[in-house]
Scaffold this active site. Structure first.
Site, PDB file in Angstrom:
ATOM      1  CE  LYS A 167      -3.874  -2.349   2.334  1.00  0.00           C
ATOM      2  NZ  LYS A 167      -4.658  -2.455   3.592  1.00  0.00           N
TER       3      LYS A 167
ATOM      4  CE1 TYR B 121      -9.070  -3.453   0.375  1.00  0.00           C
ATOM      5  CE2 TYR B 121      -8.333  -1.393  -0.607  1.00  0.00           C
ATOM      6  CZ  TYR B 121      -8.073  -2.539   0.134  1.00  0.00           C
ATOM      7  OH  TYR B 121      -6.804  -2.756   0.626  1.00  0.00           O
TER       8      TYR B 121
ATOM      9  CG  PHE C 204     -13.303   0.893   7.296  1.00  0.00           C
ATOM     10  CD1 PHE C 204     -12.740   0.322   6.168  1.00  0.00           C
ATOM     11  CD2 PHE C 204     -13.987   0.062   8.178  1.00  0.00           C
ATOM     12  CE1 PHE C 204     -12.832  -1.037   5.917  1.00  0.00           C
ATOM     13  CE2 PHE C 204     -14.097  -1.307   7.938  1.00  0.00           C
ATOM     14  CZ  PHE C 204     -13.520  -1.851   6.798  1.00  0.00           C
TER      15      PHE C 204
ATOM     16  NE  ARG D 127      -5.929 -12.686   4.883  1.00  0.00           N
ATOM     17  CZ  ARG D 127      -6.723 -11.616   4.942  1.00  0.00           C
ATOM     18  NH1 ARG D 127      -6.661 -10.675   3.995  1.00  0.00           N
ATOM     19  NH2 ARG D 127      -7.567 -11.454   5.929  1.00  0.00           N
TER      20      ARG D 127
ATOM     21  CB  THR E  53      -7.276  -6.841   9.491  1.00  0.00           C
ATOM     22  OG1 THR E  53      -7.609  -7.955   8.655  1.00  0.00           O
ATOM     23  CG2 THR E  53      -7.721  -5.552   8.832  1.00  0.00           C
TER      24      THR E  53
ATOM     25  NE  ARG F 134      -2.094  -5.910   7.049  1.00  0.00           N
ATOM     26  CZ  ARG F 134      -3.203  -6.493   6.600  1.00  0.00           C
ATOM     27  NH1 ARG F 134      -3.760  -7.477   7.292  1.00  0.00           N
ATOM     28  NH2 ARG F 134      -3.763  -6.103   5.462  1.00  0.00           N
TER      29      ARG F 134
ATOM     30  CG  ASN G   9      -3.478  -2.601   7.076  1.00  0.00           C
ATOM     31  OD1 ASN G   9      -3.410  -2.022   5.987  1.00  0.00           O
ATOM     32  ND2 ASN G   9      -4.454  -3.439   7.388  1.00  0.00           N
TER      33      ASN G   9
HETATM   34  P1  IDP Z   1      -7.477  -7.322   5.208  1.00  0.00           P
HETATM   35  O1  IDP Z   1      -6.671  -6.249   4.492  1.00  0.00           O
HETATM   36  O2  IDP Z   1      -6.692  -7.896   6.362  1.00  0.00           O
HETATM   37  O3  IDP Z   1      -7.993  -8.386   4.275  1.00  0.00           O
HETATM   38  P2  IDP Z   1     -10.193  -6.241   5.253  1.00  0.00           P
HETATM   39  O4  IDP Z   1     -11.214  -6.547   6.273  1.00  0.00           O
HETATM   40  O5  IDP Z   1     -10.346  -6.852   3.901  1.00  0.00           O
HETATM   41  O6  IDP Z   1      -8.745  -6.616   5.882  1.00  0.00           O
HETATM   42  O7  IDP Z   1     -10.109  -4.653   5.119  1.00  0.00           O
HETATM   43  C1  IDP Z   1      -9.394  -4.071   4.052  1.00  0.00           C
HETATM   44  C2  IDP Z   1      -8.571  -2.943   4.602  1.00  0.00           C
HETATM   45  O8  IDP Z   1      -9.462  -1.944   5.115  1.00  0.00           O
HETATM   46  C3  IDP Z   1      -7.659  -3.281   5.780  1.00  0.00           C
HETATM   47  O9  IDP Z   1      -6.427  -3.834   5.397  1.00  0.00           O
HETATM   48  C4  IDP Z   1      -7.494  -1.931   6.433  1.00  0.00           C
HETATM   49  O10 IDP Z   1      -6.512  -1.149   5.734  1.00  0.00           O
HETATM   50  C5  IDP Z   1      -8.868  -1.300   6.221  1.00  0.00           C
HETATM   51  N1  IDP Z   1      -9.728  -1.490   7.388  1.00  0.00           N
HETATM   52  C6  IDP Z   1     -10.326  -2.640   7.771  1.00  0.00           C
HETATM   53  N2  IDP Z   1     -11.047  -2.461   8.897  1.00  0.00           N
HETATM   54  C7  IDP Z   1     -10.876  -1.167   9.220  1.00  0.00           C
HETATM   55  C8  IDP Z   1     -11.386  -0.355  10.297  1.00  0.00           C
HETATM   56  O11 IDP Z   1     -12.122  -0.805  11.189  1.00  0.00           O
HETATM   57  N3  IDP Z   1     -10.997   0.957  10.291  1.00  0.00           N
HETATM   58  C9  IDP Z   1     -10.181   1.491   9.335  1.00  0.00           C
HETATM   59  N4  IDP Z   1      -9.688   0.761   8.316  1.00  0.00           N
HETATM   60  C10 IDP Z   1     -10.041  -0.546   8.255  1.00  0.00           C
HETATM   61 MG    MG Z   2      -9.360  -8.214   2.729  1.00  0.00          MG
END
Ligand code: IDP
Ligand code: MG
Length: 150
Positions: free
Chosen positions: A10, A50, A58, A86, A92, A103, A113
């Site tokens: 990212k 996304y 968010f 993963r 996450t 991370r 992240n």
């Molecule tokens: P992942 O990247 O571990 O697969 P996802 O649930 O697919 O997680 O979410 C995509 C991205 O959205 C995350 O990597 C993070 O950057 C962001 N994200 C997820 N949950 C939150 C949140 O509660 N607040 C802010 N950003 C979030």
């Molecule tokens: Mg994801």
């Protein structure tokens, strides 16, 4: 065909100079790099990537984050690369990511992240088709038999 996953460094990971570190972790594990490019992301493209999260509070912040600077898009291949990828990436929320994961070692905030990795073989196929419509590079490392029993 061997399993593939879509990995994206990212904008924060690129800005912080973590590109080589991330690549090294996947490379040294023994996975095969099949595609790699540095690119800026259009808003509509980030929204498409996304789209499953479009109802989340968010979502707009996430899209803004992803389009804030260049990203490194990659395809990695190998046995169970989706799940193992993963694991290498970590949870996450970096507050819950184990030390030793990307991370866990390099991030603090969930909204910064560092890296994306496909969450299933099905989403990997979708994401690879979206990010690499031109296809990827077909090759086999000469180290393959030294890393894979068969
Ligand atoms: P992942 O990247 O571990 O697969 P996802 O649930 O697919 O997680 O979410 C995509 C991205 O959205 C995350 O990597 C993070 O950057 C962001 N994200 C997820 N949950 C939150 C949140 O509660 N607040 C802010 N950003 C979030
Ligand atoms: Mg994801």
């Amino acid at each position: 065909m061997a399993e593939q996953t879509f990995i994206m460094i990212k904008p924060d990971g690129v800005q912080r100079g973590l590109v080589a570190e991330v690549i090294a972790r996947f490379e040294k594990k023994g996975f095969t790099l099949r595609g790699l490019k540095l690119q800026n992301v259009e808003q509509a493209f980030a929204e498409k990537h996304y789209e499953d999260l479009s109802s989340k509070p968010f979502f707009h912040g996430l899209v803004h984050y992803i389009i804030s600077g260049p990203v490194v898009a990659m395809v990695w291949e190998g046995k169970s690369v989706v799940t193992t990828g993963r694991t290498i990436i970590g949870a996450t929320n970096p507050a819950q990511s184990a030390p030793g994961t990307i991370r866990g070692d390099y991030a603090i905030d969930i909204g910064r992240n560092v890296i994306h990795g496909s969450d299933s073989v099905e989403s990997a196929q979708k994401e690879i088709a979206l990010w690499f419509p031109e296809g990827t590079v077909q090759w086999k490392s000469s180290l393959h038999p030294w890393i894979n029993e068969q």
